[in-house]
Design a protein around this motif. Structure first.
Motif, PDB file in Angstrom:
ATOM      1  N   MET A 129       0.830  -1.206   0.000  1.00  0.00           N
ATOM      2  CA  MET A 129       0.000   0.000   0.000  1.00  0.00           C
ATOM      3  C   MET A 129       0.861   1.252   0.000  1.00  0.00           C
ATOM      4  O   MET A 129       0.617   2.180  -0.765  1.00  0.00           O
ATOM      5  CB  MET A 129      -0.936  -0.004   1.204  1.00  0.00           C
ATOM      6  CG  MET A 129      -1.879   1.165   1.242  1.00  0.00           C
ATOM      7  SD  MET A 129      -3.021   1.189  -0.160  1.00  0.00           S
ATOM      8  CE  MET A 129      -4.060   2.553   0.300  1.00  0.00           C
ATOM      9  N   LEU A 130       1.858   1.291   0.855  1.00  0.00           N
ATOM     10  CA  LEU A 130       2.680   2.497   0.941  1.00  0.00           C
ATOM     11  C   LEU A 130       3.527   2.695  -0.311  1.00  0.00           C
ATOM     12  O   LEU A 130       3.872   3.824  -0.652  1.00  0.00           O
ATOM     13  CB  LEU A 130       3.539   2.464   2.204  1.00  0.00           C
ATOM     14  CG  LEU A 130       2.727   2.519   3.504  1.00  0.00           C
ATOM     15  CD1 LEU A 130       3.644   2.483   4.710  1.00  0.00           C
ATOM     16  CD2 LEU A 130       1.807   3.727   3.552  1.00  0.00           C
ATOM     17  N   LYS A 131       3.814   1.630  -1.005  1.00  0.00           N
ATOM     18  CA  LYS A 131       4.543   1.735  -2.277  1.00  0.00           C
ATOM     19  C   LYS A 131       3.699   2.483  -3.316  1.00  0.00           C
ATOM     20  O   LYS A 131       4.238   3.165  -4.182  1.00  0.00           O
ATOM     21  CB  LYS A 131       4.886   0.334  -2.774  1.00  0.00           C
ATOM     22  CG  LYS A 131       5.938   0.267  -3.824  1.00  0.00           C
ATOM     23  CD  LYS A 131       6.248  -1.202  -4.106  1.00  0.00           C
ATOM     24  CE  LYS A 131       7.442  -1.327  -4.989  1.00  0.00           C
ATOM     25  NZ  LYS A 131       7.746  -2.722  -5.284  1.00  0.00           N
ATOM     26  N   ALA A 132       2.387   2.364  -3.216  1.00  0.00           N
ATOM     27  CA  ALA A 132       1.482   3.045  -4.149  1.00  0.00           C
ATOM     28  C   ALA A 132       1.332   4.533  -3.816  1.00  0.00           C
ATOM     29  O   ALA A 132       0.848   5.302  -4.630  1.00  0.00           O
ATOM     30  CB  ALA A 132       0.109   2.382  -4.130  1.00  0.00           C
ATOM     31  N   MET A 133       1.780   4.941  -2.630  1.00  0.00           N
ATOM     32  CA  MET A 133       1.648   6.329  -2.194  1.00  0.00           C
ATOM     33  C   MET A 133       2.864   7.146  -2.638  1.00  0.00           C
ATOM     34  O   MET A 133       3.969   6.629  -2.762  1.00  0.00           O
ATOM     35  CB  MET A 133       1.548   6.411  -0.664  1.00  0.00           C
ATOM     36  CG  MET A 133       0.366   5.682  -0.062  1.00  0.00           C
ATOM     37  SD  MET A 133      -1.218   6.443  -0.416  1.00  0.00           S
ATOM     38  CE  MET A 133      -1.945   5.210  -1.466  1.00  0.00           C
ATOM     39  N   ASP A 134       2.652   8.427  -2.839  1.00  0.00           N
ATOM     40  CA  ASP A 134       3.762   9.340  -3.135  1.00  0.00           C
ATOM     41  C   ASP A 134       4.401   9.852  -1.854  1.00  0.00           C
ATOM     42  O   ASP A 134       5.584  10.175  -1.829  1.00  0.00           O
ATOM     43  CB  ASP A 134       3.260  10.532  -3.962  1.00  0.00           C
ATOM     44  CG  ASP A 134       2.722  10.098  -5.303  1.00  0.00           C
ATOM     45  OD1 ASP A 134       3.490   9.516  -6.077  1.00  0.00           O
ATOM     46  OD2 ASP A 134       1.524  10.334  -5.565  1.00  0.00           O
TER      47      ASP A 134
END
Length: 179
Positions: A129-134
């Motif tokens: 999930m955090l990989k998908a965040m900027d």
């Protein structure tokens, strides 16, 4: 508490007391129940609504704390919409599992994603999930006002609450209307 550790006889006794000593008499203010738990166990809309009203009563008096005219009047238009996600469950939680593909496939030329994370920050569970965040903002030790200030300072256009009226929710941040 007792429901989380599966002490079912104790849960049944607590629920019976709650329903007969309080709810049956119209007393929703003397006790506090998480609205999501209440909806899951009682199919009476009037009771569900009353429980939710008690849970959110303190938020009704909260005044907006930010001048959004200044927020959006930066002198130039940004290319991307800033979307903030507010949650304590950026991990293998069922909600995240259901929506993660949406954020992985979101058009990054149009959206900039911010995770305002009030969770345990488990790197094994949160990596996808955090990989998908900027941007990842750890808000675990911050007050609602401090988090709202960060949301405002980041010029978030849309803040999405992923917790609802559950444990560890940050409804106070939303009540301050930082975006």
């Amino acid at each position: 508490g007792v429901q989380g550790i599966c002490e079912w006889p104790t849960v049944a006794q607590c629920v019976h007391t709650l329903d007969t000593a309080y709810y049956a008499k119209g007393d929703f203010a003397s006790v506090w129940e998480i609205p999501l738990y209440n909806i899951a166990r009682i199919a009476i809309e009037a009771v569900n609504f009353s429980v939710a009203q008690v849970a959110t009563a303190a938020l009704e008096a909260v005044e907006p704390a930010f001048d959004l005219g200044k927020h959006h009047n930066t002198g130039r238009k940004r290319k991307r919409i800033r979307l903030g996600l507010l949650s304590a469950d950026f991990s293998s939680h069922p909600v995240i599992q259901l929506i993660i593909g949406l954020f992985e496939h979101m058009d990054k030329s149009r959206f900039e994603l911010f995770a305002f994370d009030d969770g345990k920050n488990d790197p094994n569970g949160e990596t996808r999930m955090l990989k998908a965040m900027d941007n990842h903002v750890d808000i675990r030790e911050q007050s609602d006002m401090d988090v709202a200030q960060q949301v405002f300072d980041a010029k978030i256009d849309i803040l999405v609450d992923l917790m609802g009226l559950t444990t560890k929710n940050r409804q106070g941040v939303l009540a301050l209307r930082p975006c």
